[in-house]
Design a protein around this motif. Structure first.
Motif, mmCIF file in Angstrom:
data_model
loop_
_atom_site.group_PDB
_atom_site.id
_atom_site.type_symbol
_atom_site.label_atom_id
_atom_site.label_comp_id
_atom_site.label_asym_id
_atom_site.label_seq_id
_atom_site.Cartn_x
_atom_site.Cartn_y
_atom_site.Cartn_z
ATOM 1 N N VAL A 415 45.679 41.847 38.118
ATOM 2 C CA VAL A 415 45.420 42.954 38.856
ATOM 3 C C VAL A 415 44.023 43.650 38.696
ATOM 4 O O VAL A 415 43.701 43.613 37.507
ATOM 5 C CB VAL A 415 46.573 44.111 39.009
ATOM 6 N N GLU A 416 43.495 43.955 39.656
ATOM 7 C CA GLU A 416 41.857 44.832 39.610
ATOM 8 C C GLU A 416 41.907 45.791 40.822
ATOM 9 O O GLU A 416 42.495 45.423 41.790
ATOM 10 C CB GLU A 416 40.952 43.680 39.614
ATOM 11 N N PRO A 417 40.831 46.712 40.478
ATOM 12 C CA PRO A 417 40.590 47.600 41.476
ATOM 13 C C PRO A 417 39.961 46.912 42.756
ATOM 14 O O PRO A 417 39.413 45.966 42.821
ATOM 15 C CB PRO A 417 39.715 48.514 40.887
ATOM 16 N N ALA A 418 40.272 47.560 43.857
ATOM 17 C CA ALA A 418 39.981 47.203 45.090
ATOM 18 C C ALA A 418 38.591 46.793 45.301
ATOM 19 O O ALA A 418 38.039 46.004 45.922
ATOM 20 C CB ALA A 418 40.582 47.804 46.513
ATOM 21 N N LEU A 419 37.855 47.950 44.809
ATOM 22 C CA LEU A 419 36.207 47.974 44.819
ATOM 23 C C LEU A 419 35.752 46.811 44.012
ATOM 24 O O LEU A 419 34.686 46.250 44.465
ATOM 25 C CB LEU A 419 36.082 49.336 44.242
ATOM 26 N N ASN A 420 36.328 46.496 42.918
ATOM 27 C CA ASN A 420 35.985 45.221 42.379
ATOM 28 C C ASN A 420 35.905 44.010 43.067
ATOM 29 O O ASN A 420 35.028 43.202 43.192
ATOM 30 C CB ASN A 420 36.554 45.262 41.099
ATOM 31 N N SER A 421 36.948 43.881 43.588
ATOM 32 C CA SER A 421 37.414 42.695 44.423
ATOM 33 C C SER A 421 36.246 42.635 45.382
ATOM 34 O O SER A 421 35.644 41.445 45.864
ATOM 35 C CB SER A 421 38.679 42.575 44.991
ATOM 36 N N ILE A 422 36.032 43.852 46.424
ATOM 37 C CA ILE A 422 35.040 43.719 47.432
ATOM 38 C C ILE A 422 33.677 43.399 46.555
ATOM 39 O O ILE A 422 32.897 42.909 47.483
ATOM 40 C CB ILE A 422 35.089 45.062 48.043
ATOM 41 N N LEU A 423 33.177 44.094 45.712
ATOM 42 C CA LEU A 423 31.968 43.814 45.343
ATOM 43 C C LEU A 423 31.858 42.396 44.765
ATOM 44 O O LEU A 423 30.753 41.503 45.099
ATOM 45 C CB LEU A 423 31.832 44.388 43.821
ATOM 46 N N ARG A 424 32.871 41.572 44.231
ATOM 47 C CA ARG A 424 32.874 40.063 44.070
ATOM 48 C C ARG A 424 32.563 39.370 45.400
ATOM 49 O O ARG A 424 31.965 38.300 45.221
ATOM 50 C CB ARG A 424 33.990 39.681 43.376
ATOM 51 N N ILE A 425 33.080 39.885 46.573
ATOM 52 C CA ILE A 425 33.022 39.256 47.696
ATOM 53 C C ILE A 425 31.276 39.260 47.881
ATOM 54 O O ILE A 425 30.554 38.353 48.518
ATOM 55 C CB ILE A 425 33.523 39.979 48.849
ATOM 56 N N ILE A 426 30.656 40.427 47.940
ATOM 57 C CA ILE A 426 29.156 40.744 48.039
ATOM 58 C C ILE A 426 28.520 39.861 47.206
ATOM 59 O O ILE A 426 27.436 39.308 47.966
ATOM 60 C CB ILE A 426 29.065 42.111 47.823
ATOM 61 N N LEU A 427 29.028 39.470 45.945
ATOM 62 C CA LEU A 427 27.994 38.622 44.950
ATOM 63 C C LEU A 427 28.380 37.096 45.239
ATOM 64 O O LEU A 427 27.412 36.398 44.962
ATOM 65 C CB LEU A 427 28.317 39.096 43.634
ATOM 66 N N ARG A 428 29.373 36.737 45.804
ATOM 67 C CA ARG A 428 29.886 35.391 46.051
ATOM 68 C C ARG A 428 29.723 34.741 47.267
ATOM 69 O O ARG A 428 29.479 33.498 47.507
ATOM 70 C CB ARG A 428 31.144 35.290 45.361
ATOM 71 N N THR A 429 29.908 35.636 48.413
ATOM 72 C CA THR A 429 30.390 34.991 49.795
ATOM 73 C C THR A 429 29.171 34.330 50.206
ATOM 74 O O THR A 429 27.728 34.572 49.643
ATOM 75 C CB THR A 429 30.609 36.020 50.612
ATOM 76 N N SER A 430 29.091 32.967 50.835
ATOM 77 C CA SER A 430 28.010 32.542 51.391
ATOM 78 C C SER A 430 27.699 32.841 52.793
ATOM 79 O O SER A 430 26.851 32.561 53.609
ATOM 80 C CB SER A 430 28.407 30.842 51.503
ATOM 81 N N SER A 431 28.566 33.867 53.676
ATOM 82 C CA SER A 431 28.142 34.416 54.587
ATOM 83 C C SER A 431 27.383 35.540 54.626
ATOM 84 O O SER A 431 27.819 36.644 53.962
ATOM 85 C CB SER A 431 29.622 34.537 55.171
ATOM 86 N N VAL A 432 26.528 35.609 55.393
ATOM 87 C CA VAL A 432 25.748 36.751 55.588
ATOM 88 C C VAL A 432 26.528 37.852 56.228
ATOM 89 O O VAL A 432 26.501 39.335 55.849
ATOM 90 C CB VAL A 432 24.433 36.499 56.518
ATOM 91 N N GLN A 433 27.253 37.591 57.209
ATOM 92 C CA GLN A 433 28.004 38.579 58.110
ATOM 93 C C GLN A 433 28.731 39.430 57.184
ATOM 94 O O GLN A 433 29.255 40.497 56.984
ATOM 95 C CB GLN A 433 28.836 38.024 59.236
ATOM 96 N N GLU A 434 29.550 38.559 56.150
ATOM 97 C CA GLU A 434 30.724 38.968 55.214
ATOM 98 C C GLU A 434 30.069 39.885 54.292
ATOM 99 O O GLU A 434 30.666 41.076 53.756
ATOM 100 C CB GLU A 434 31.457 37.897 54.687
#
Length: 957
Positions: A415-434
């Motif tokens: 389990v991890e904080p939701a803000l950490n998961s959202i930050l991981r999306i920012i750093l990893r996603t290949s989609s500019v829109q995401e």
């Protein structure tokens, strides 16, 4: 040649377009004239007149006939005047076929057929087959024939027929009355006709329906009809309620919410087909910019039925295009509820907060996080919409901010904080829109939330260098700050600054308007990439180094778009960081190359206008918030370097160019979402992952990241900083580097200092003062010239602001200089008067001394003459012989000794007086030299007569 022959030529010949149009118009006009018979025919001629008014300008008004028009005319005659019912039904069937297959048939029907068909609908309601045929004919007459290709500018008969029919309010009333008929096809065709009218002439139909009693009620009753009719009625209501507020109120009053959710549940929620989409579009039309309808929904049905649509049913991994559109539609509904209504509504804010509170209480955040964060197999469009909805839901709402900060995702033990998961999306996603959608969450979370910013900043603890190079999967065990710092340094080794750019955007939200966080992050130091590089490096310096590295990316791999927006995002971070933070400015200027690079970036023509403009703002902050007293880091040093390497005119123009750029000019205070309709749903649902390579060919200012990064808040910050920077630079530039203060101690002679050294030091002091004054005069002249040029090319507001600041500074400077000059002039006049009086006194003393010296000289000469006579008498007595004489030599020696004593006493007194006067003369001479007087000229002629008696005596001797 008759009309029939002309029409054949039109169909199969090779006439020009203009000739063909002219022949058709002539034929229609001829048929219209021939059809003038009876009372019914009078009504028809009224329609023909209106038709001719619209079409005549295109087709002309020549008389002719047409075989096809004649055929339509004969069919209409059989329908209106026929005796046998079967013959009339057969004529109606043939008429429908002709109208459905050719534009010429539609034109002919529009000219003559409406009165006949409307007469059938009004007078023959018992003959269901005739009514069906009449309605089907109307549907064909109003349906464009897309399969018939023609010129783009060719008139469309279906549109003209729609216009003609919608002009008659009686026709609309007649059609609405048919909705109460029992026959299925009668109701179905009637709804199709109303939909066609609404598609092409919405305003007229809306006005007509509002004037007809129970018009909306009859349409709402169709929602409870059989499926096909229900769907047509739903589509019709969707068109009707798009911009008609009065119709929206009536529809809601007729129980629209209950019927809409009943249909959605019946169709299967988000798994349903296009009917669910139409229901949600109708719901959004009723809620958009309408606070009263939102309150009614919240207080009657609540939001439970709406939230249930978000629940993923069936296979959670299966997302069809229709399911995607349905989810996008319901997410748009949540956005409308979060907006709270129209901006002009006084109760909008209260309704907005209530909606946001109720939605969080109903656990909508869990469903949104599931869609946007945990369901990575969901389409990009759905994930982006869910993330944006989360950002809007928590913005400026304390309870919702606490809810997102305490939310955890996953299952034990992972389990991890939701803000950490959202930050991981920012750093990893290949989609500019995401990335943009996820970044919107942190922007909303940090806005006016100092506690939340401090919480995130407190986790910014640098990790060991070995941890930074660990596999990406291990960041699950990292804190938020450690993950963010890792993202800031992740792309340094391979030269890819994409992750650094995204992390910098998040960091800018954490630092915005929070002095405590800015000063805390300034103290963060990162380990050197290699031990050989030396000691740790401040995070601020690392960001400046990445800024310089971003410009080299363009030359390295040609990704001009990537390099451009990376520079802008890092510049935004630095501008936000240095704003109102002297500690950050001092840290920035600790490294001398930073200022040099910034000056080069401002004058670099190869970068974008916005890059140069933001670099100019950053340079201005180094002046505006500079509290340093070091000679190499103070505000004057920055302004002096700016003036020498760029020039004030060029520097101020960078602000004007940036304000006129596309990015800054296109920013709006609130970005409204485009309504999701049938025409736009497909394109919005097909958003695919966007790789940065696909955007490398775009202009830097067109990059989608920039339009989201440079928001209205940041643009307003830039405008405020610009005004302060202009005024502050003008003030610093108009003053000397070190204001010369007349310190009394510097004018006093130091102990042990000779007169020459003292005079030399005073002279250097005066020269330094004159040099500073000359520099000040030169700066004021240059500043006036630069500001005059800048004011002429800038905007009126900038011109007013600049000229006002320069005028105030110049007036204050001139007033101060004039006052100082007046005081100094008065001081010099007083000193000159004093010196003149002292000079006169000394001249009198010198004359007296000269007189005393002359008297003393005369006495000495008299004494010498008496001595000479005595010596002569002594010789005479000696030569006289024997007589006893007194001891002449003794007497002579005694007299000489006595005279010598008296002379020595007087001479000593005179020498003492001369020494005192000589000291005064020397000091007076030094003072006169300091004031620029010629001492030799003043003393000319003094003492010239002193040696004359002695000379005369020597000549006599």
């Amino acid at each position: 040649m008759d009309a029939a022959t002309e029409l054949k030529s039109f169909v199969g010949g090779s006439l020009t377009l203009a000739s063909k149009l002219l022949l058709v118009a002539i034929t229609l006009y001829d048929l219209a004239v021939k059809s003038f018979v009876g009372g019914v025919e009078m009504k028809r001629m009224d329609l023909v007149s209106g038709y001719k008014g619209v079409v005549g300008l295109v087709f002309g008004n020549e008389n002719s006939t047409s075989s096809e028009d004649s055929y339509v005319e004969r069919l209409l005659d059989r329908i209106s005047n026929g005796v046998l019912a079967d013959d009339r039904r057969s004529a109606m069937t043939e008429l429908q076929a002709v109208v459905a297959e050719s534009k010429a048939g539609q034109l002919a029907f529009g000219a003559m057929g409406f009165p006949v068909i409307m007469g059938v609908l009004k007078e023959e309601r018992d003959d269901v087959e005739m009514v069906r045929g009449a309605l089907e004919t109307l549907v064909s007459a109003l349906t464009p024939l897309d399969h018939v290709k023609g010129p783009k500018n060719e008139i469309q008969p279906a549109l003209m027929n729609t216009d003609l029919l919608s002009r008659e309010s009686e026709s609309i009333s007649l059609l609405l009355s048919l909705l109460s008929e029992d026959d299925f096809y009668v109701r179905y065709y009637t709804l199709q006709i109303l939909t066609a009218l609404l598609t092409n002439s919405p305003n007229r139909l809306q006005e007509a329906i509002l004037t007809i009693p129970r018009g909306i009620t009859r349409l709402m009753d169709m929602l409870m009809d059989r499926e096909v009719i229900r769907n047509e009625a739903l589509l019709l209501l969707t068109y009707l309620t798009r911009e008609a507020e009065e119709i929206q109120k009536i529809v809601v009053f007729e129980g629209a919410f209950e019927k809409i959710f009943s249909i959605i549940i019946e169709e299967g929620g988000s798994e349903g087909g296009v009917v669910v989409q139409d229901c949600l579009e109708l719901l959004n039309n009723l809620l958009r910019s309408n606070a009263s309808n939102q309150i009614l929904l919240r207080e009657t049905m609540g939001f439970d039925s709406l939230i249930s649509i978000l629940k993923l049913r069936g296979s959670a991994y299966s997302f069809t295009q229709q399911k995607t559109i349905n989810l996008l539609s319901v997410l748009e509904t949540f956005n409308l509820l979060i907006m709270g209504g129209s901006e002009a509504d006084p109760g909008r804010d209260a309704n907005k907060l209530t909606n946001m509170t109720v939605l969080i209480q109903k656990k909508v955040l869990d469903h949104l996080l599931t869609l946007g964060v945990e369901s990575q197999w969901a389409p990009v469009a759905v994930r982006c919409a869910a993330l944006r909805c989360i950002g809007d839901l928590i913005a400026s709402h304390p309870k919702n901010l606490d809810a997102i900060s305490s939310k955890v995702l996953g299952e034990e033990p992972q389990v991890e904080p939701a803000l950490n998961s959202i930050l991981r999306i920012i750093l990893r996603t290949s989609s500019v829109q995401e990335f943009i959608a996820a970044d919107h969450i942190f922007k909303s979370f940090c806005e006016k939330n100092s506690d939340g910013q401090t919480m995130l900043a407190s986790t910014l603890i640098p990790q060991p260098l070995s941890m930074n190079h660990a596999p990406l999967e291990e960041d699950v065990n990292m804190s938020f700050g450690s993950m963010l710092l890792r993202g800031l340094t992740l792309g340094e080794s391979d030269g890819d600054l994409e992750a650094c750019c995204r992390a910098a955007s998040v960091l800018s939200h954490i630092l915005k308007d929070n002095m405590h966080c800015k000063e805390r992050v300034v103290r963060i130091e990162l380990e050197a990439p290699m031990p050989s590089l030396g000691v740790a490096e401040p995070l601020l310096h690392r960001m400046v180094r990445y800024l310089a590295l971003a410009s080299s990316m363009k030359n390295k791999d040609g990704k001009s778009g990537t390099a451009g927006y990376v520079q802008l995002v890092i510049l935004k971070l630095l501008v936000t960081w240095l704003a109102d933070c002297p500690t950050a400015v001092h840290c920035f200027l600790d490294s001398r190359p930073h200022l040099t690079y910034l000056l080069e970036l401002v004058s670099n023509t190869s970068v974008t206008v916005c890059t140069r403009g933001l670099a100019a703002v950053l340079l201005g902050e180094c002046v505006l918030y500079n509290k340093s007293s070091d000679s190499g880091k103070d505000a004057f040093t920055v302004v002096d370097s700016l003036s020498q390497k760029i020039g004030l005119t060029s520097y101020f123009l960078k602000f004007d160019e940036m304000q006129k750029s596309f990015l800054f000019a296109s920013v709006k205070p609130t970005q409204s979402h485009k309504p999701l309709t049938r025409s736009t749903a497909a394109s919005m649902a097909e958003i695919e992952d966007v790789d940065e390579n696909d955007l490398s060919d775009q202009k830097n200012e067109d990059h989608p990241i920039l339009s989201s990064m440079l928001d209205a808040h940041f643009v307003s910050l830039i405008k405020r900083l610009e005004a302060d920077i202009r005024e502050n630079i003008v003030e610093v530039y108009s003053r000397p580097k070190s204001e010369v203060a007349v310190v009394p101690a510097e004018l006093e002679q130091k102990s042990g200092e000779g007169d020459k050294e003292y005079i030399k030091r005073l002279k250097a002091f005066v020269e330094k003062q004159c040099s500073e004054i000359q520099k000040l005069i030169g700066r004021n002249a240059t500043l006036a010239e630069d500001l005059a040029k800048t004011g002429g090319s800038g905007s009126i507001q900038a011109e007013h602001r600049t000229s006002g600041a320069s005028e105030r500074v110049q007036a204050e400077t001139l007033r101060r200089d004039l006052q100082e000059a007046s005081q100094r002039l008065e001081m010099l006049k007083a000193e000159n008067t004093k010196i003149e009086s002292e000079s006169s006194m000394y001249q009198n003393l010198a004359a007296k001394m000269e007189s005393d010296l002359k008297s003393l000289s005369d006495a000495y000469n008299t004494l010498e003459q008496a001595n000479f006579h005595l010596e002569k008498e002594v010789k005479a007595l000696k030569s006289g012989g024997s007589s006893v004489c007194p001891d002449v030599e003794a007497i002579k020696a005694e007299a000489r000794e006595e005279a010598q004593k008296e002379s020595e006493v007087e001479l000593n007194d005179l020498l003492v007086c001369l020494g005192q006067e000589q000291s005064k003369v020397e000091r007076l001479s030094a003072r006169l030299l300091e004031l620029g007087e010629d001492v030799d000229k003043l003393l000319e002629g003094v003492g010239d007569d002193m040696g004359l008696p002695e000379d005369d005596e020597e000549e006599e001797d």
